[in-house]
Design an enzyme around this catalytic site. Structure first.
Site, PDB file in Angstrom:
ATOM      1  N   ASP A   1      48.916 -56.777  -7.940  1.00  0.00           N
ATOM      2  CA  ASP A   1      48.077 -56.749  -6.741  1.00  0.00           C
ATOM      3  C   ASP A   1      47.487 -55.346  -6.587  1.00  0.00           C
ATOM      4  OD1 ASP A   1      46.893 -57.209  -4.322  1.00  0.00           O
ATOM      5  OD2 ASP A   1      48.766 -57.427  -3.191  1.00  0.00           O
TER       6      ASP A   1
ATOM      7  N   ASP B   1      41.592 -59.497  -6.408  1.00  0.00           N
ATOM      8  CA  ASP B   1      42.395 -58.331  -6.758  1.00  0.00           C
ATOM      9  C   ASP B   1      43.866 -58.630  -7.005  1.00  0.00           C
ATOM     10  OD1 ASP B   1      43.138 -58.733  -4.036  1.00  0.00           O
ATOM     11  OD2 ASP B   1      43.777 -56.642  -3.966  1.00  0.00           O
ATOM     12  N   GLU B   2      44.227 -59.885  -7.150  1.00  0.00           N
ATOM     13  CA  GLU B   2      45.624 -60.155  -7.478  1.00  0.00           C
ATOM     14  C   GLU B   2      45.749 -61.380  -8.365  1.00  0.00           C
ATOM     15  OE1 GLU B   2      48.207 -61.692  -4.274  1.00  0.00           O
ATOM     16  OE2 GLU B   2      46.460 -61.619  -2.993  1.00  0.00           O
TER      17      GLU B   2
HETATM   18 MG   LIG Z   1      45.568 -56.166  -2.942  1.00  0.00          MG
END
Ligand SMILES: [Mg+2]
Length: 405
Positions: A16, A110-111
């Site tokens: 993350d 983003d993860e």
């Molecule tokens: Mg994040």
């Protein structure tokens, strides 16, 4: 932490990016570093997309109304979100993840979850993979940090990635799962939103250990069969979900940076052959065929070029991949520069079960022969001592290959 590398139970990573949108803005404008940066529109109807860690100290967080953020952090520096820039970086990050495993399940820009069971032996263990993921993300993005959790299942990996944010690496000891979970508030269990949280508090369950103490029957009675059982399992650290990597959208690729810039010639050719073998093997393992082949070239001066070509028929054999990528390379003007990085990718993936149309000029006998050879090679990788078997040639239309061990 390294002793965990020999633990075969650690097969999931959750990665993350830290304060992703804010971090990208700081990357592009370093004068923002250290400031309480808020990504979003400060208007009356605006919402905070991301806040830098400095802004979070004022109590600002994502999804908060901008009005409230302005009140809590009057000195905040605001920037409008730049979606296409975040997507661009996101693609780089996902590509890094795919260097380590084809089992990548993005949850957002983003993860992602990484299923690493099949990569443990190759890379030396889960902690080593997690470290290298972090290093590579930093390298490839020019300095962004990612927090990772390493665990025996998805739930615990996601929980772990959050424990030492930002820039953290957290390993869940498979023998101490209950000790980790018991003191946590029930809100840390996956799927517990405000409503479930309220219902749990209402019957006096605030910590994970309270759920275990309450017993399964009580959970089912108050939450219903499905959710009750679900939370009961999570409270015991159990989660049997697997990676769903959304194959259709994905691509399988491989790339290498050379220690010295190299000129087109034998070494480049060798790399492309090996890369084609590797990508083709992944395709076959996942029972996929590629419609498109991509070539990525980066020169000594960091000029990066991407070229792609659609194949006459979807392929999972190295021959067509190699031919396509070789011809793409010959069309590129390197301007006398050496090659620093080469990558071969396959995209537009279709399941093997999809109906296949042979190209007009396909050498049907040749391609069937090659498929047989590939199957033998794949099988040889599964028996001890069999991995030495190599393909004698990749280009269709030459005499019989020399694959006999
Ligand atoms: Mg994040």
């Amino acid at each position: 932490m390294d002793h965990f590398d020999s633990d075969p139970r650690l097969i999931f990573i959750h990665a993350d990016m830290d304060a992703f949108f804010a971090a990208v803005e700081i990357l592009d404008d370093p004068s923002l570093a250290g400031k309480p940066l808020i990504i979003g529109h400060p208007g009356p109807r605006g919402v905070v997309a991301t806040a830098s860690y400095e802004a979070r100290q004022f109590g600002v967080h994502s999804a908060m109304a901008s009005v409230e953020a302005l009140r809590r952090c009057p000195t905040g520096v605001w920037r409008s979100p730049r979606g296409s820039r975040y997507q661009e970086i996101s693609r780089l990050v996902m590509q890094v993840f795919e260097e380590f495993t084809p089992e990548v399940e993005p949850l957002s820009l983003d993860e992602a979850f990484l299923g690493i069971e099949g990569s443990l032996r190759l890379f030396g263990g889960a902690v080593t993979i997690a470290r290298e993921v972090r290093t590579r993300v930093k390298q490839c993005t020019g300095g962004l940090t990612v927090s990772v959790g390493v665990a025996p299942n998805k739930f615990l990996a996601k929980l772990a990635s959050d424990l030492e944010k930002p820039d953290g690496l957290t390993v869940v000891d498979p023998d101490r799962i209950q000790q980790l979970l018991d003191p946590l508030p029930v809100e840390r269990l996956w799927g517990v939103g405000p409503r479930t949280s309220e219902a749990l508090h209402h019957i006096g369950l605030k910590k994970v250990r309270d759920i275990r103490g309450a017993g399964l029957d009580l959970m089912v009675k108050h939450l219903g069969e499905g959710p009750g059982q679900h939370l009961w399992n999570l409270a015991h650290g159990e989660d049997d979900r697997t990676i769903s990597s959304g194959r259709d959208a994905r691509s399988i690729s491989t790339e290498s940076t050379f220690s010295n810039d190299i000129q087109p010639g034998r070494k480049v050719d060798e790399f492309l052959r090996k890369a084609a073998e590797e990508v083709a093997r992944s395709l076959r393992q996942q029972r996929l065929r590629a419609r498109t082949v991509r070539l990525k070239v980066r020169t000594g001066s960091f000029r990066t070029m991407n070229r792609s070509r659609t194949l006459s028929a979807p392929a999972q054999e190295p021959g067509p991949l190699y031919e396509a990528v070789k011809s793409l390379l010959s069309d590129i003007d390197l301007d006398g520069e050496g090659i620093r990085l080469l990558g071969l990718g396959s995209g537009n993936l279709v399941p093997v079960s999809a109906p296949r149309q042979h190209g007009l000029f396909d050498d049907a006998a040749g391609s069937i022969r090659e498929e047989t050879v590939s199957r033998l090679l794949d099988e040889s990788h599964r028996v001890p001592g069999g991995a030495d078997l190599k393909r004698g040639r990749l280009i269709p239309g030459r005499p019989e290959p020399e694959e006999t061990p």
